[in-house]
Design an enzyme around this catalytic site. Structure first.
Site, PDB file in Angstrom:
ATOM      1  CE  LYS A  80      -1.755   3.118   2.802  1.00 50.11           C
ATOM      2  NZ  LYS A  80      -1.866   4.235   1.875  1.00 50.11           N
TER       3      LYS A  80
ATOM      4  N   GLY B 131       7.092   6.079   8.233  1.00 49.72           N
ATOM      5  CA  GLY B 131       6.168   7.210   8.366  1.00 49.72           C
ATOM      6  C   GLY B 131       6.326   7.850   9.729  1.00 49.72           C
ATOM      7  CB  SER B 132       4.157  10.132  11.618  1.00 49.60           C
ATOM      8  OG  SER B 132       2.983   9.384  11.875  1.00 49.60           O
TER       9      SER B 132
ATOM     10  CB  VAL C 247       1.142   6.328  11.544  1.00 52.52           C
ATOM     11  CG1 VAL C 247       0.618   5.117  10.779  1.00 52.52           C
ATOM     12  CG2 VAL C 247       0.298   7.561  11.219  1.00 52.52           C
ATOM     13  N   GLY C 248       3.248   4.902  13.534  1.00 51.74           N
ATOM     14  CA  GLY C 248       4.086   3.742  13.852  1.00 51.74           C
ATOM     15  C   GLY C 248       3.662   3.100  15.157  1.00 51.74           C
TER      16      GLY C 248
ATOM     17  CD  GLU D 286      13.918   2.409   9.693  1.00 50.64           C
ATOM     18  OE1 GLU D 286      14.224   3.435  10.325  1.00 50.64           O
ATOM     19  OE2 GLU D 286      14.548   1.342   9.798  1.00 50.64           O
TER      20      GLU D 286
ATOM     21  CB  CYS E 261      12.500  10.338   8.281  1.00 45.34           C
ATOM     22  SG  CYS E 261      13.199   9.097   7.263  1.00 45.34           S
TER      23      CYS E 261
ATOM     24  CD  GLU F  60       9.471  13.662  11.347  1.00 45.36           C
ATOM     25  OE1 GLU F  60       8.471  12.958  11.563  1.00 45.36           O
ATOM     26  OE2 GLU F  60      10.500  13.250  10.768  1.00 45.36           O
TER      27      GLU F  60
HETATM   28  C1  UN1 Z   1      13.630   9.164   4.403  1.00 44.18           C
HETATM   29  O1  UN1 Z   1      13.687  10.378   4.558  1.00 44.18           O
HETATM   30  O2  UN1 Z   1      12.594   8.554   4.756  1.00 44.18           O
HETATM   31  O3  UN1 Z   1      19.531   9.440   3.629  1.00 44.18           O
HETATM   32  C2  UN1 Z   1      14.690   8.340   3.781  1.00 44.18           C
HETATM   33  C3  UN1 Z   1      18.645   9.943   2.962  1.00 44.18           C
HETATM   34  C4  UN1 Z   1      17.945   9.127   1.914  1.00 44.18           C
HETATM   35  C5  UN1 Z   1      16.848   8.330   2.504  1.00 44.18           C
HETATM   36  C6  UN1 Z   1      15.875   9.138   3.331  1.00 44.18           C
HETATM   37  N1  UN1 Z   1      18.892   8.278   1.247  1.00 44.18           N
HETATM   38  O4  UN1 Z   1      18.269  11.087   3.160  1.00 44.18           O
END
Ligand code: UN1
Length: 498
Positions: free
Chosen positions: A175, A228-229, A232-233, A250, A284, A385
């Site tokens: 999804k 994601g956030s 939600v995680g 993650e 992230c 964040e």
């Molecule tokens: C993300 O922001 O979810 O190191 C991944 C980085 C990228 C991956 C980011 N190669 O910023």
């Protein structure tokens, strides 16, 4: 007419059983509809899982190097179609072409890694305590994997998850984020063209509330991988916990870049511009806190503002543009709310903070790169964040305070320090509470063969990337082979006598 896209279930491109649809529009120009997608329901997920469950048995029987070859072919197709995919991605989610090309490249790198892993997938062998006995391990698939991915890396992140899941013999129910369903569809097309059999990869478009939730609670999905956030995680972990599913998460980040007085300031400046405003701050791993050593604070801020003023913002398809739009209206509003929060908390807004609406910006979700100084570590803009182009600058008196401030957050994904003093650099490696630390490089730029993930509220202990991603999707089977021809009793026959 906007292009019509479909779910992919059991090897067929089909509509949702609901008949409902949703549109996906270009965040740089909302007049442009990228496509119309099925708004799926629990029933669609059930069909996808059923297909996946059936197909997985045969898929798991294929020799691993053969599955690796298919993924290698997917890598070749990604190479051939890199430019087309990058352009679609820029139209779909706004980041500039240079970055969307990088995003596809991350998928290519991951495919070729999977190709190689097809001839490794090592277990261990170890001596048995009994004579004429051999012991070793093999990696077995979990079964059906639920893959739920975000919009900020619409190709790379699905590849990070789907390729290891497939190589290890799992089937997938995928999804993608509803802001980037077109790129996800292209990936599934490519996997199919590369030779992934019907039912092994299933794509279900729709919302997290409906499709995501149905994946979480489906009893036949054994492992879920989500990026994601943290909010939600945590919900995913809760539901999955109830069903005893494995979950790899993650989640958020509040990544700091520290600049010490002995740093190469020009280099640190390039680093923070890329880290904070690349992908419009929507990574992230984005640099959202800049921790400056007092002696260079004022000078560095001056240099930074000078450069930020010149950043070219606009439609990412124009090669001269350096920062694209924000993904959508609600995300833009959330960022603008944080600007207000920062002002109310007493931080000083020294650049940006405004939405851009004139001329070419009129039909997109554009905003200025934004810098706050005089930020205190406990302020919300230094703790939460934001996921946008907002940089909070915190002044510190020495290295120890820099580390204390850097660690003063509930997140722990990436971190960076600019210094020419090897002692400070190595102490930072030891002290920074983060899954990733960069020395004299920005907080972004992870490579696909190294572990990727974070500590604290950034995740639940898993790492993606490299061989670590393969552990998420496998069960270890331990095998004992007794060739003595008689009953042997571990611990009993072999007791050490004193
Ligand atoms: C993300 O922001 O979810 O190191 C991944 C980085 C990228 C991956 C980011 N190669 O910023």
């Amino acid at each position: 007419m906007a292009e019509r896209y479909y779910n992919y279930i059991n090897g067929e491109w089909i509509d949702s059983v609901t008949g409902r649809t949703f549109e996906n529009r270009n965040p740089a120009n909302w007049d442009e509809v990228i496509g119309v997608f099925p708004k799926s329901s629990k029933e669609d997920v059930e069909k996808a899982v059923e297909a996946a469950k059936k197909a997985q048995r045969e898929w798991a029987k294929m020799p691993v190097p053969k599955r690796g070859e298919i993924l290698g072919r997917a890598g070749d197709l990604l190479v051939q179609r890199k430019e087309e995919l990058a352009r679609l991605m820029t139209r779909e989610m706004g980041k500039i072409l240079k970055e969307t090309r990088g995003d596809v490249q991350e998928g290519i790198d991951t495919a070729y890694y999977a190709f190689g892993e097809g001839r490794r997938l090592f277990g261990i062998t170890t001596p048995s305590e009994l004579p004429n006995m051999m012991a070793f391990t093999v990696m077995r698939p979990v079964g059906v994997a639920g893959i739920i991915t975000p919009w900020n890396f619409p190709m790379a992140i699905p590849c990070w998850k789907i390729f290891p899941a497939l190589l290890t013999g799992n089937a997938v129910v995928f999804k993608p984020a509803s802001d980037t369903p077109a790129t996800a569809t292209k990936l599934v097309e490519i996997l199919t063209e590369a030779g992934v059999p019907p039912g092994v990869v299933n794509l279900v478009h729709g919302t997290g509330r409906e499709v995501g939730e149905a994946i979480l609670s489906h009893p036949d999905i054994g492992v879920i991988s989500f990026t994601g956030s943290s909010e939600v995680g945590s919900r995913i972990a809760e539901v999955a916990g109830k069903h005893l599913k494995r979950v790899s998460l993650e989640l958020g980040g509040k990544n700091p870049q520290i600049v010490m007085e002995d740093a190469d300031l020009e280099l640190a400046l390039e680093g923070v511009l890329w880290g904070a405003f690349g992908t419009t701050g929507q990574r992230c791993t984005a640099t959202s806190r800049l921790i400056l050593h007092e002696p260079i604070h004022d000078k560095f801020i001056e240099m930074l503002v000078e450069r930020v003023k010149k950043l070219k913002i606009g439609n990412g398809l124009d090669e001269t543009i350096e920062m694209g739009p924000v993904i959508n209206e609600s995300q833009l509003n959330k960022i603008l709310e944080y600007v207000e929060i920062g002002k109310k908390e007493g931080a000083k807004l020294i650049y940006g903070g405004e939405r851009l609406t004139d001329g070419d910006y009129a039909k997109g979700w554009f905003m200025q790169p934004t810098i706050f100084v005089d930020v205190k570590p406990e302020m919300r803009i230094a703790q939460e964040e934001i996921f946008g182009p907002v940089l909070s600058v915190i002044k510190v008196k020495d290295f120890d305070e820099a580390i204390e401030v850097a660690n003063n957050t509930t997140y722990g994904l990436s971190s960076s320090i600019y210094t020419t003093d090897i002692r400070l650099a190595m102490r930072a490696v030891e002290l920074l509470e983060a899954g990733i630390t960069y020395i004299n490089a920005p907080t972004i730029g992870a490579e696909c063969h190294l572990p990727f993930g974070g500590v604290k509220r950034t995740g639940n202990g898993h790492r993606e990337g490299g061989k670590w991603a393969y552990e998420i999707f496998t069960e270890i089977k331990t095998v004992y082979v007794d060739f003595s021809g008689k009953l042997q009793k571990a611990q009993i026959d072999t007791a050490v006598t004193k």
